[in-house]
Motif scaffolding. Structure first.
Motif, PDB file in Angstrom:
ATOM      1  N   ARG A   5       0.864  -1.182   0.000  1.00  0.00           N
ATOM      2  CA  ARG A   5       0.000   0.000   0.000  1.00  0.00           C
ATOM      3  C   ARG A   5       0.899   1.230   0.000  1.00  0.00           C
ATOM      4  O   ARG A   5       1.887   1.279   0.731  1.00  0.00           O
ATOM      5  CB  ARG A   5      -0.947  -0.005   1.208  1.00  0.00           C
ATOM      6  N   LYS A  13      -3.136   3.641  -1.232  1.00  0.00           N
ATOM      7  CA  LYS A  13      -3.778   2.852  -2.274  1.00  0.00           C
ATOM      8  C   LYS A  13      -3.111   1.482  -2.349  1.00  0.00           C
ATOM      9  O   LYS A  13      -1.933   1.350  -2.032  1.00  0.00           O
ATOM     10  CB  LYS A  13      -3.653   3.538  -3.636  1.00  0.00           C
ATOM     11  N   ASP A  25      -0.206   0.131  -9.772  1.00  0.00           N
ATOM     12  CA  ASP A  25      -1.415   0.528  -9.051  1.00  0.00           C
ATOM     13  C   ASP A  25      -2.477  -0.559  -9.148  1.00  0.00           C
ATOM     14  O   ASP A  25      -2.868  -0.956 -10.255  1.00  0.00           O
ATOM     15  CB  ASP A  25      -1.932   1.839  -9.635  1.00  0.00           C
ATOM     16  N   SER A  27      -5.478  -0.250  -7.487  1.00  0.00           N
ATOM     17  CA  SER A  27      -6.738   0.314  -6.994  1.00  0.00           C
ATOM     18  C   SER A  27      -7.889   0.149  -7.984  1.00  0.00           C
ATOM     19  O   SER A  27      -9.057   0.260  -7.589  1.00  0.00           O
ATOM     20  CB  SER A  27      -6.559   1.789  -6.636  1.00  0.00           C
ATOM     21  N   ASP A  31     -10.481  -2.277  -3.821  1.00  0.00           N
ATOM     22  CA  ASP A  31     -10.493  -1.011  -3.098  1.00  0.00           C
ATOM     23  C   ASP A  31      -9.307  -0.901  -2.147  1.00  0.00           C
ATOM     24  O   ASP A  31      -8.711   0.165  -1.998  1.00  0.00           O
ATOM     25  CB  ASP A  31     -11.798  -0.846  -2.318  1.00  0.00           C
ATOM     26  N   ASP A  32      -8.997  -2.019  -1.476  1.00  0.00           N
ATOM     27  CA  ASP A  32      -7.888  -2.015  -0.524  1.00  0.00           C
ATOM     28  C   ASP A  32      -7.520  -3.455  -0.204  1.00  0.00           C
ATOM     29  O   ASP A  32      -8.235  -4.400  -0.565  1.00  0.00           O
ATOM     30  CB  ASP A  32      -8.257  -1.263   0.764  1.00  0.00           C
TER      31      ASP A  32
END
Length: 275
Positions: A5, A13, A25, A27, A31-32
């Motif tokens: 993250r 993110k 990335d 995301s 979402d997480d």
């Protein structure tokens, strides 16, 4: 795979490393990295994800950690260093989630600290609810592994009565990361070398092969007493070389830098500040 993250505190993110160690990335996929996602981490080709430029801050690689369960005196050589008998059952204590910190964020010694100390530990992240699990099945509940620095204030922990938690839970005393590494990349968690350097000098070195209680034994043992939830972190103990065990003893001070390594799990680096 290596999940992480990234971003400023409170605005992290999800991401993943590609084969060349570049940050991608995640995301747009999840979402997480939290909750049920940890039991079914996305299997994507990192090359298909957007490349993140620069070198953003890394946060704790798991969001929504419900509890941090720690195992004390779990290396035979550390028990010998401390002059203590090996425990017959795991020594269990908790670390406050407010201590959580990114792997390279500063560690801040609290007001009144006299004996700040370091502890490199293998961290185990739970991927699905574990209750009354057998030792044989225990590793199937692991989402991944990471590095934990179980920073401690020994005077708070030992010299002021009560339980260990109050010497373990100051803000920033729980750096975790840099990555959440899936079990398939790690293999046997009992064959990992781990170390901690203080100001460029080796302080701790050891191997998870010296654990008194294995990762599987710890998960099974804890699950008999409490349910382990997705995102819970277990810090599995530290090898010899902590400041309290040195002769003469040595403790953290402002300006020190800790650097932690575990095979396959990356590197943490924390400067030490004083509140």
């Amino acid at each position: 795979m290596k999940y992480l993250r990234y971003g400023e505190i409170g605005a992290e993110k999800p991401g993943v490393l590609d084969a060349e160690g570049r940050l991608r990335d995640l995301s747009g996929v999840v979402d997480d990295l939290s909750g049920a996602t940890l039991g079914a981490l996305p299997q994507v080709d990192p090359e298909t994800l957007p490349l993140v430029e620069g070198a953003p801050r890394l946060g704790v690689p798991v969001a929504g950690i419900g509890k941090i369960v720690c195992i004390g005196l779990n290396y035979s050589d550390h028990a010998a260093e401390a002059g203590m008998a090996e425990p017959e059952e795991p020594i269990v204590f908790m670390k406050a989630t407010s201590a959580l910190s990114g792997p390279n964020d500063p560690v801040r010694l609290p007001r009144g600290a006299l004996k700040g100390d370091w502890e490199v530990e293998l961290g185990v992240v739970i991927g699905k609810t574990a209750k009354y699990v057998s030792e044989a099945d225990a590793l199937n509940y692991v989402a991944g592994y990471t590095i934990v620095n179980d920073v401690s204030e020994r005077a708070f922990q030992i010299e002021r009565g009560g339980q260990w938690t109050k010497g373990k839970s100051s803000d920033t005393f729980g750096p975790i990361g840099p990555w959440l590494v899936t079990p398939d990349e790690i293999g046997d968690p009992q064959t990992l070398a781990l170390s901690l350097d203080l100001n460029g000098e080796r302080a701790q070195r050891g191997s998870t092969s010296s654990m008194i209680f294995t990762v599987a034994q710890i998960i099974s043992y804890l699950s008999q007493m409490m349910s382990l939830q997705p995102g819970d972190v277990i810090a599995t103990g530290t090898p010899p070389g902590v400041g309290m065990g040195m002769k003469p003893q040595r403790f953290l001070k402002a300006g020190d830098v800790m650097e932690l390594r575990i095979d396959g799990l990356g590197v943490q680096r924390q400067p030490v500040l004083q509140d």
